[in-house]
Design an enzyme around this catalytic site. Structure first.
Site, PDB file in Angstrom:
ATOM      1  CG  ASP A  60      48.878  30.708  17.959  1.00  0.00           C
ATOM      2  OD1 ASP A  60      49.797  31.120  17.239  1.00  0.00           O
ATOM      3  OD2 ASP A  60      48.334  31.399  18.837  1.00  0.00           O
ATOM      4  N   GLY A  87      53.508  33.793  13.822  1.00  0.00           N
ATOM      5  CA  GLY A  87      54.682  33.028  14.261  1.00  0.00           C
ATOM      6  C   GLY A  87      54.493  31.604  13.772  1.00  0.00           C
ATOM      7  CD  GLN A 269      47.696  37.073  11.839  1.00  0.00           C
ATOM      8  OE1 GLN A 269      47.323  37.485  10.772  1.00  0.00           O
ATOM      9  NE2 GLN A 269      48.957  37.093  12.175  1.00  0.00           N
TER      10      GLN A 269
HETATM   11  P1  IMP Z   1      47.616  42.017  16.318  1.00  0.00           P
HETATM   12  O1  IMP Z   1      47.478  41.135  15.122  1.00  0.00           O
HETATM   13  O2  IMP Z   1      49.014  42.118  16.827  1.00  0.00           O
HETATM   14  O3  IMP Z   1      46.968  43.342  16.095  1.00  0.00           O
HETATM   15  O4  IMP Z   1      46.783  41.353  17.530  1.00  0.00           O
HETATM   16  C1  IMP Z   1      45.361  41.260  17.532  1.00  0.00           C
HETATM   17  C2  IMP Z   1      44.909  39.943  18.153  1.00  0.00           C
HETATM   18  O5  IMP Z   1      45.277  38.881  17.296  1.00  0.00           O
HETATM   19  C3  IMP Z   1      45.547  39.641  19.507  1.00  0.00           C
HETATM   20  O6  IMP Z   1      44.620  38.934  20.303  1.00  0.00           O
HETATM   21  C4  IMP Z   1      46.709  38.736  19.139  1.00  0.00           C
HETATM   22  O7  IMP Z   1      47.086  37.907  20.202  1.00  0.00           O
HETATM   23  C5  IMP Z   1      46.082  37.950  18.007  1.00  0.00           C
HETATM   24  N1  IMP Z   1      47.077  37.433  17.059  1.00  0.00           N
HETATM   25  C6  IMP Z   1      47.777  38.122  16.135  1.00  0.00           C
HETATM   26  N2  IMP Z   1      48.570  37.306  15.444  1.00  0.00           N
HETATM   27  C7  IMP Z   1      48.372  36.077  15.919  1.00  0.00           C
HETATM   28  C8  IMP Z   1      48.893  34.794  15.573  1.00  0.00           C
HETATM   29  O8  IMP Z   1      49.708  34.613  14.660  1.00  0.00           O
HETATM   30  N3  IMP Z   1      48.446  33.748  16.317  1.00  0.00           N
HETATM   31  C9  IMP Z   1      47.496  33.904  17.291  1.00  0.00           C
HETATM   32  N4  IMP Z   1      46.979  35.079  17.637  1.00  0.00           N
HETATM   33  C10 IMP Z   1      47.410  36.154  16.951  1.00  0.00           C
END
Ligand code: IMP
Length: 477
Positions: A60, A87, A269
């Site tokens: 983010d 996102g 990420q």
């Molecule tokens: P996952 O990627 O859905 O498995 O989530 C694992 C961790 O990464 C969690 O803490 C999510 O909130 C974080 N996360 C995954 N994608 C994003 C992103 O695009 N922005 C910020 N945090 C993310």
């Protein structure tokens, strides 16, 4: 001109470019940030380089806007890891686009966009995105390609992830990211190329896994599994269109690189969510670093001319996990915003309020080293306007000593106490400023201290969500 000579000339130009960009890599013993460095870096903004734009902390960071700026000088934009957990928000002419799987570069007409082998693709969600783009007048056909090696997220994977999350509490996005990567490593996953073989082949592959996962869902988590057909059918709803998109994109991408058309790699990420180098286990399930690019796009990392690290003027994270510089209470609420504005700190994928903290140079330094970052794009400086003081964490107090290194374990991270540089808040807004010298003194001091600590230049400063609310620094002062 023969292909032989075209290649020779191209190689010469590339080698020349590389040697010039290396001057700006600041590998010298003593780092000197002078006007020449800024000038050279910005001169290269318009060149068709192979460039990586990636987030340096917990995601983010506002990468999509920076990708959007650099997409102008690239012909091909590539995502190489992650999936619909990302996102990426871009505002163009007051219209807001949130892209989850398609690279943000798609908003530039005529650019080719690629989803690399390292991605995990949620097909129904991908088509939702394609539809939304089409409705907004952005054509996707014939310029979006997906690696036949990319893995497929299924309904089963999403359900299982939701179930595991209840006991493990990582705070995932519940998009089936972790379970799909787990299947990949277990060698039981489905890939886009398998889909091209037809329904019978997918049924044959999935049948073996279906019984196992369905019984775990039912017996361990008390969740009614979907029928096998309900897992398979959604994957084939748009198969005709998918057939035109799924390609062996690695050779195609490497040909683009050989042709020097400018390839922009869009990280998702952030480095602190990297499966190996992040705050494990509170991370995502892919390599979010330059290493993920090499594996996930099938590109020799030495072909990357420039790495731009994106970071906000403060830190956020969503989900659980250690966060040494976290702040809470009224100050955090003030920085986060109420959620009324598109730039307030609420997840663009899940809508969750983001945790807020001061900018953490220890974590940033870790990310700069891991990725070989050449320059920083600093976003959301304007979110700190009006604060009475602003802090920058330059080291941690850990185990009775000062450390500049990122601790590896959760208990070590939890006991680390940030040591801050404190700046008086700046008078006057930074919002919408387009020149560095228009920034208030305090804001400039903050930027320059960050450069001093990281020993790399802050090349871009974003002062608002729109494309043109950006300072591109051509000079140090
Ligand atoms: P996952 O990627 O859905 O498995 O989530 C694992 C961790 O990464 C969690 O803490 C999510 O909130 C974080 N996360 C995954 N994608 C994003 C992103 O695009 N922005 C910020 N945090 C993310």
């Amino acid at each position: 001109m023969s292909k032989f000579w075209a290649n020779k000339i191209h190689r010469f130009v590339n080698i020349h470019l590389e040697s010039i960009t290396n001057i700006c890599n600041f590998n010298a013993d003593k780092v000197v940030l002078n006007n020449k460095c800024y000038g050279r870096l910005t001169a290269f903004m318009d060149k068709k380089l192979n460039r990586l734009v990636l987030g340096l902390l917990w995601g983010d960071e506002g990468k999509a806007k920076i990708v959007d700026i650099f997409a102008g000088s690239a012909n091909v934009i590539v995502r190489f890891q992650g999936g619909s957990n990302a996102g990426h928000t871009v505002v163009v002419d007051d219209k807001k686009f949130i892209l989850h799987q398609i690279p943000a570069g798609i908003l530039h007409s005529g650019k080719v966009c690629i989803l690399g082998a390292g991605m995990v693709v949620d097909i129904p969600k991908l088509f939702e995105e394609i539809r939304e783009l089409r409705e907004a007048g952005v054509a996707v056909a014939e310029r979006l390609f997906i690696s036949s090696r990319a893995h497929i997220v299924t309904k089963l994977g999403k359900l299982l992830e939701g179930a595991i999350e209840r006991s493990q509490n990582i705070g995932t996005t519940k998009r089936g990211i972790g379970t799909t990567y787990a299947e990949k490593v277990l060698r039981t996953g489905l890939r886009m190329g398998d889909l091209m073989e037809g329904k019978d082949y997918i049924a044959e592959l999935l049948e073996k896994r279906y019984e196992d996962i369905a019984s775990i869902l039912l017996k361990v988590y008390n969740i009614e599994p979907p029928k096998l057909d309900d897992v398979i059918d959604p994957l084939f709803e748009n198969i005709r269109v998918l057939r035109q998109m799924v390609k062996p994109v690695m050779p195609m991408l490497n040909d683009y690189i050989a042709d020097g058309v400018g390839v922009l790699f869009e990280g998702a990420q952030g480095t602190m969510l990297d499966i190996d180098w992040g705050t494990y286990p509170y991370v995502t399930s892919s390599n979010t670093t330059i290493a993920g690019l090499a594996a996930g796009a099938g590109v020799n990392p030495r072909k990357i001319h420039q790495v731009i690290g994106v970071v906000k003027a403060f830190t956020t994270r969503v989900g659980e996990g250690p966060f040494p510089t976290e702040i809470e209470g009224a100050l955090a609420d003030e920085i986060r915003g109420t959620g009324e504005n598109q730039w307030d700190e609420f997840g663009s994928t899940t809508g969750r309020p983001r945790r807020i903290g001061w900018l953490d140079v220890v974590a940033l330094h870790h990310a700069v080293v891991l990725n070989g970052v050449d320059a920083i794009a600093l976003t959301k400086l304007d979110a700190l306007d009006g604060l009475s003081e602003v802090k920058l964490c330059r080291s941690y107090w850990s185990d009775g000593d000062i450390t500049f290194d990122m601790p590896a374990s959760v208990p070590q991270l939890r006991q680390a106490r940030p040591i801050y540089d404190t700046f008086p808040g700046w008078k006057g807004p930074t919002r919408g400023k387009k020149r560095y010298k228009e920034l208030p003194d305090g804001a400039r001091q903050f930027v320059e201290r960050l450069e001093e600590l990281l020993e790399i230049p802050v090349l871009l400063i974003s002062t608002g969500p729109a494309r043109d609310e950006t300072i591109i620094r051509r000079r140090k002062g």
